[in-house]
Every structure is written in structure tokens, then in C-alpha cells.
Design an enzyme around this catalytic site. Structure first.
Site: not given
Length: 337
Positions: A183, A253
Site C-alpha cells: 500500500h 490489486d
């Protein structure tokens, strides 16, 4: 009209008129909900219905509902579920009970999702963490070796499918060795290919019959030293489609994660060029979604067939006494959660 090869999120608990108009025009294949979109069961059901009204079809709606740190539906309106590691601990003590708990937990989660109009769960996590790796996976994993991850991952998939929700295996071909949180930064894994095949890839190979998979934003230097799996044709062709043998719908993702560099159009083009069937964008930012949509194709060819096959895996929920199931689940997992 054929849907666009993208899954989008939205900004809040109710669709704005701007979002409705955008989604009607963009016609994304599916949607994803996060905590910012969720207030109550009735509100969430209305939101998922509004997504489908915007695109004029029964579009899939996704959620990350694993248990532990990663569960978007929480008390008081929904039950709380344990981490993957809790199932793993029970499995270590009694494999049959661990498998039954993982299946029951997934069935219970699926029942709650289905009532809210959510039809796909980003579960199970098939990553195999190693000592010293970043804890972004950590206790989300079922175990530290492939065996419990395979057994419990399949039980979770079966539980979801039995209750009318599609599973997504993630993060293919394996996020467990990442030293940083994708992230926030791009992980680079330098492990030899043979070790990756024996450990990281093994759970995905064992569950390659599942309908949906989500990529890892991770570089595997033994395969492609320049690009993470999401944007690596070599990883997707040789490993995910080849070694692992996954032929279901492959989604990226989240494109907004910091592991991926460059502007959003470039990220989108690179993901499709590498072999992703669908891209995922989660944060609901309108500018980012518009930049992505400028590069998103309509679903076609093998990607369309895979999408149709994935949705074809839906089955009506099998009979299930949810109250008795919850009691049985608590009795199984109670000392480990």
C-alpha cells in the site's frame, strides 16, 4: 453493452448523481465497498442496489471481509470474525476442526454479505508469510507453510460458494515474503524461483480451480526484476497462467496503491498489457477513475469468457441454519480467536 474491464469503488454511503452518471457511462464490470460506504444493513443493501441500477444489470459487488484486521462489516450490525491465524492455530491442534471452522466462518460471512447484496468476497488469503516479512499479511495468513494454507483456504472457498458468494484467491502468486507494505511502497522479493515454486506458489496451484484471483504488487527478481506481478507479462504468462495453472478471471490489486508508480493511465495500460483481465480501483476518487477509464477496454475475448465463467460459478445458497452454525463456530474457534 459489454461491461468495461474494471471494478470501481465510490466515495460514501450513498451514490451521488455525478457517480451515478459516471457509472452509467463507464459500465464497470463490478464494484467494491469499503468501511466508508457502510453504515447499516439497510443502507448497504440500498447502495449495492443503486450500483446495479446505475449499470442496468446484476453486477458483482466485492468486499474485503476476511476477519481480524480486515473486515469491513463490523459490530454492532454484523458479527466479528477471527484472523486467518486463529484458524491456523486450531488446525495445528486438530486439522478436522480447523477445516470445519474455516468452512463455517466463510458460510456465516457469506450469509451476511448476501443479505446486503454483496456477492464476491476477497477471501481467502493464500499468502505464506516468512520470518522478517512485513506484517501487512502477518496474522491474515492461515499458516507459515503451504499445507494449512491450502487446507483452510479451500475450506473457506467452499463455505463461501455453499452460501452463494464467490471467493477471490489472493495475492497471486504470493505476497508473504514482502518486506514492505505494498500500500505504501513496492516490495522486492529476491528468493530463488525453486523456493517460490515449492512454498509461495503452492497454495495458488492447489486452488487454481477457483473462479477469481487478485494479483500481488510485488517484484519477484528471479522472474522479472523490473515489474511487479500486476504489470509483468512474464509473471502472469509463465507463473500465474503457466506454473500455477490459473485460468480464471485475473484482476489487479488496487491501482491506487503506492507500490505502482506512474500516472493512472500508465498503470492501467501496463496491467492490461501484462495480462490482467480486469483492473481494480478502490478509493472512489473521481479524477483517478476518469484517468483509468480512458485506458480501460470493454471485456472481450478470453477475458470476457473468464468473467462469464466466474459468474457462472454462482449457485443458490444451500440450506443452512445460521443460528446453529454460529453456535457451532464459536464452540470450535472460541479458544483460538
Amino acid at each position: 453493452m459489454t461491461p468495461s474491464a474494471v471494478i470501481f469503488g465510490s466515495e460514501g454511503p450513498v451514490l451521488s448523481e455525478r457517480e451515478r452518471a459516471f457509472f452509467k457511462e463507464a459500465n464497470p464490470w463490478g464494484f467494491i465497498v469499503f468501511a466508508r460506504n457502510i453504515e447499516s444493513p439497510g443502507q448497504l443493501a440500498a447502495l449495492t442496489q443503486s450500483y446495479r441500477e446505475a449499470v442496468g444489470r446484476d453486477a458483482p459487488v466485492l468486499i474485503d471481509q476476511e476477519g481480524g484486521r480486515v473486515q469491513r462489516l463490523r459490530p454492532p450490525h454484523w458479527r466479528s470474525y477471527p484472523t486467518g491465524a486463529a484458524y491456523g492455530a486450531l488446525y495445528s491442534a486438530d486439522p478436522e476442526k480447523g477445516i470445519e471452522a474455516a468452512r463455517l466462518g466463510a458460510r456465516l460471512i457469506a450469509g451476511e454479505l448476501a443479505r446486503a447484496g454483496v456477492t464476491v468476497d476477497c477471501l481467502p488469503v493464500l499468502d505464506v508469510p516468512v520470518p522478517g516479512a512485513h506484517d501487512v499479511i502477518g496474522d491474515r495468513a492461515y499458516g507459515l507453510t503451504p499445507e494449512p494454507v491450502i487446507a483452510l483456504g479451500r475450506a473457506a472457498c467452499e463455505g463461501l460458494l455453499q452460501s452463494g458468494v464467490l471467493p477471490i484467491i489472493k495475492h497471486i502468486p504470493g505476497h508473504g515474503r514482502a518486506g514492505v507494505d505494498s500500500h505504501e511502497a513496492l516490495p522486492v522479493v529476491d528468493t530463488p524461483l525453486e523456493t517460490l515454486r515449492e512454498t509461495d506458489f503452492a497454495p495458488f496451484r492447489a486452488l487454481a480451480d477457483m473462479p477469481l484471483a487478485m494479483t500481488a504488487h510485488v517484484i519477484y527478481s528471479a522472474i522479472d526484476a523490473d515489474a511487479p506481478a500486476t504489470t509483468s507479462a512474464k509473471v502472469i504468462t509463465e507463473v500465474i497462467r503457466g506454473d500455477i495453472g490459473f485460468d480464471g478471471l485475473l484482476m489487479s490489486d488496487d491501482l491506487s496503491m503506492k507500490a505502482l508508480g506512474g500516472e493512472f493511465g500508465a498503470r492501467t495500460r501496463a496491467s492490461f498489457a501484462a495480462g490482467c483481465d480486469v483492473v481494480l480501483h478502490c478509493n472512489g476518487d473521481p479524477g483517478e477513475m476518469e484517468a483509468i477509464m480512458a485506458e480501460v477496454p470493454r471485456l472481450g475475448g478470453k477475458a470476457l469468457l473468464r468473467a462469464e465463467n466466474a459468474l457462472g460459478r454462482y449457485r443458490p445458497p444451500q440450506p443452512f441454519d445460521e443460528e446453529a452454525g454460529w453456535e457451532a463456530f464459536q464452540a470450535l474457534i472460541g479458544n483460538y480467536s
